[in-house]
Design an enzyme around this catalytic site. Structure first.
Site, PDB file in Angstrom:
ATOM      1  CG  ASP A   1       0.586   0.300   9.207  1.00 44.61           C
ATOM      2  OD1 ASP A   1      -0.090   1.225  10.326  1.00 44.61           O
ATOM      3  OD2 ASP A   1       0.863   0.620   8.130  1.00 44.61           O
TER       4      ASP A   1
ATOM      5  CE  LYS B   1      -2.871   0.834   3.738  1.00 39.94           C
ATOM      6  NZ  LYS B   1      -2.630   2.286   3.939  1.00 39.94           N
TER       7      LYS B   1
END
Ligand code: S3P
Length: 455
Positions: free
Chosen positions: A322, A22
């Site tokens: 994350d 991402k």
């Protein structure tokens, strides 16, 4: 609104790759878009976050052609025609959706243009702190109004203007802030320097270097000279280690499992989760470690071994920020205590991830103590199925799908459409792992035969 219904698995023997990274896909759309010519981007992540950034570049005048797509989701291969740093005024406000990375990086880019623009996002993004970028960008001469109901929040009204180079010491370790300032610095005369309080992911620096932009790193200070135009080139995005992390934890915590994740990004500023799981007793090795387009890439093999608790070091936190939701799940499955502190940043992610992780772990019967900057999890208590909320946060939905693979009874996770912000195809992978069936056509998921398997 879709839901995940998850049941316990007895074994996990599989071999597959996860969609593109991402962070790198956002940067590829932006850097190719300001480059001086045609770039082919391969393995682009067709997630909502990255598609919003791609569309944003389109509305700034960057033309792109879709060469390949992931069915039902969007482009995985693109030809982008760089605008040689000359973007044009967008006709409408730009929708960044759920993406902090998209909004913060684009704000750096747009602050330096000769036109006004506006960035907005969904409810979650409209409550996340933007002062962390407007402060340094204002020091560079930018004129940005935070128009949100909440102070210092989006929508951002950006009155583009000529910026000047600065040296900025970041108070928080944030790759998004670093990248916003460096992208703005590209449009300034002279040297822009960003000093990080701790190492953060370095994809912007690496990708700029791959596109011929010289950056200089001294300790935690990164400098670039403005006026350099990225040179057009092709770029292949490796698989996203943050997406792979869900399966890595599942395999590591399940004795007898064997999982091979192929072609995943192994950038050292992203692989702290591997070190943490190794400390917890996991059997993991990475193989065929090569470098492609400036980013390390390889395969990771995980063999289930059962886990024990650990203490996450402060310097590891930005590197695995994350992954903390799924690390917390690993901790609940491990014997002993795991301590996660110095992670206050989790409170300003897509949700307050300290609160949402603690809530969901408790609903499944785990023992957790919440702190302002983290949590302590006493693992080893059996988890039971529960009805859980994703709170609209993709990583919460996926982390608790993994927890459900280890719980007694059924775990239902509500409001799971959000997984498409980072991992299109997660649900298919989850279903295949629960069924242990092959679905190679769409997702290259292959379940190993007994002969091929570890034991
Ligand atoms: C990202 C950086 C991290 C991370 C986010 C993606 C990036 O945020 O949490 O998912 O692509 O630069 P911060 O840099 O704000 O910590």
């Amino acid at each position: 609104m879709s839901v995940f219904k998850v049941n316990a698995i007895k074994s996990l023997k599989a071999e597959f790759s996860v969609p593109g990274d991402k962070s790198m896909s956002h940067r590829a759309a932006i850097i190719a878009g300001i480059s001086n010519g045609e770039c082919v981007i391969r393995n682009f992540l067709p997630s909502e976050d990255c598609l919003n950034t791609l569309k944003a570049m389109g509305s700034l005048g960057v033309a792109y052609t879709i060469l390949e797509e992931m069915e039902n989701f969007g482009p995985t291969m693109l030809r982008i025609q760089g605008k040689k740093m000359r973007l044009s005024q967008p006709p409408l406000p730009i929708d960044c959706g759920n993406s902090g990375t998209g909004m913060r990086l684009l704000a750096g880019l747009l602050a330096a243009q000769a036109f006004d623009s506006e960035l907005y996002g969904d409810e979650s993004l409209s409550s996340r702190p933007m002062a962390r970028i407007t402060v340094p960008l204002s020091q560079m001469g930018a004129n940005i109004e935070c128009r949100g109901e909440k102070k210092g929040c989006a929508p951002l009204l950006i009155h583009g203007t000529k910026l000047h180079a600065i040296t900025y010491e970041m108070p928080v370790a944030s790759a998004q802030v670093k990248s916003a300032v460096l992208l703005a610095g590209l449009f300034c005369e002279g040297k822009t320097t960003v000093v990080q309080p701790a190492e953060t992911r370095d994809h912007t620096e690496r990708m700029l270097a791959a596109f011929g932009v010289r950056t200089h790193r001294e300790g935690n200070a990164i400098t670039l000279r403005g006026g350099q135009i990225p040179e057009a080139r092709d770029f292949r995005v490796p698989g996203d280690i943050s997406s792979a992390a869900f399966w890595i934890v599942a395999a590591a915590a399940l004795p007898g499992s064997r999982l091979l994740i192929q072609d995943v990004g192994l950038n050292e500023s992203r692989t702290a989760i591997i070190g943490v799981l190794l400390r917890m007793g996991a059997k993991i090795h990475d193989m065929i470690h090569t470098k492609e387009d400036g980013e390390p890439i390889g395969n990771i093999e995980i063999c289930g071994n059962g886990l024990t608790g650990t203490v996450i070091r402060p310097d590891e936190v930005p590197n695995l920020i994350d992954e903390i939701p799924v690390i917390a799940v690993a901790a609940a499955l491990a014997e002993g205590t795991t301590v996660i502190r110095n992670a206050r940043e989790l409170r300003v992610k897509e949700t307050d991830r300290i609160a949402t992780v603690v809530e969901n772990l408790r609903r499944m019967g785990a023992e957790v103590q919440e702190f302002e900057d983290g949590m302590e999890i006493t693992g080893g208590k059996p988890l039971h199925g529960a009805v859980l909320q994703s709170y609209g946060d993709h990583r919460i939905a996926m982390a608790f799908a993994i927890a459900g693979l280890f719980a007694t009874g059924e775990t239902v996770i509500e409001n799971t459409d959000c997984v498409n912000t980072s991992y299109p195809g997660f649900e298919k992978h989850l279903a295949a792992i629960m069924r242990e069936k092959t679905d190679p056509s769409a997702y290259k998921l292959k379940t190993l035969t007994h002969e091929e398997s570890w034991d």
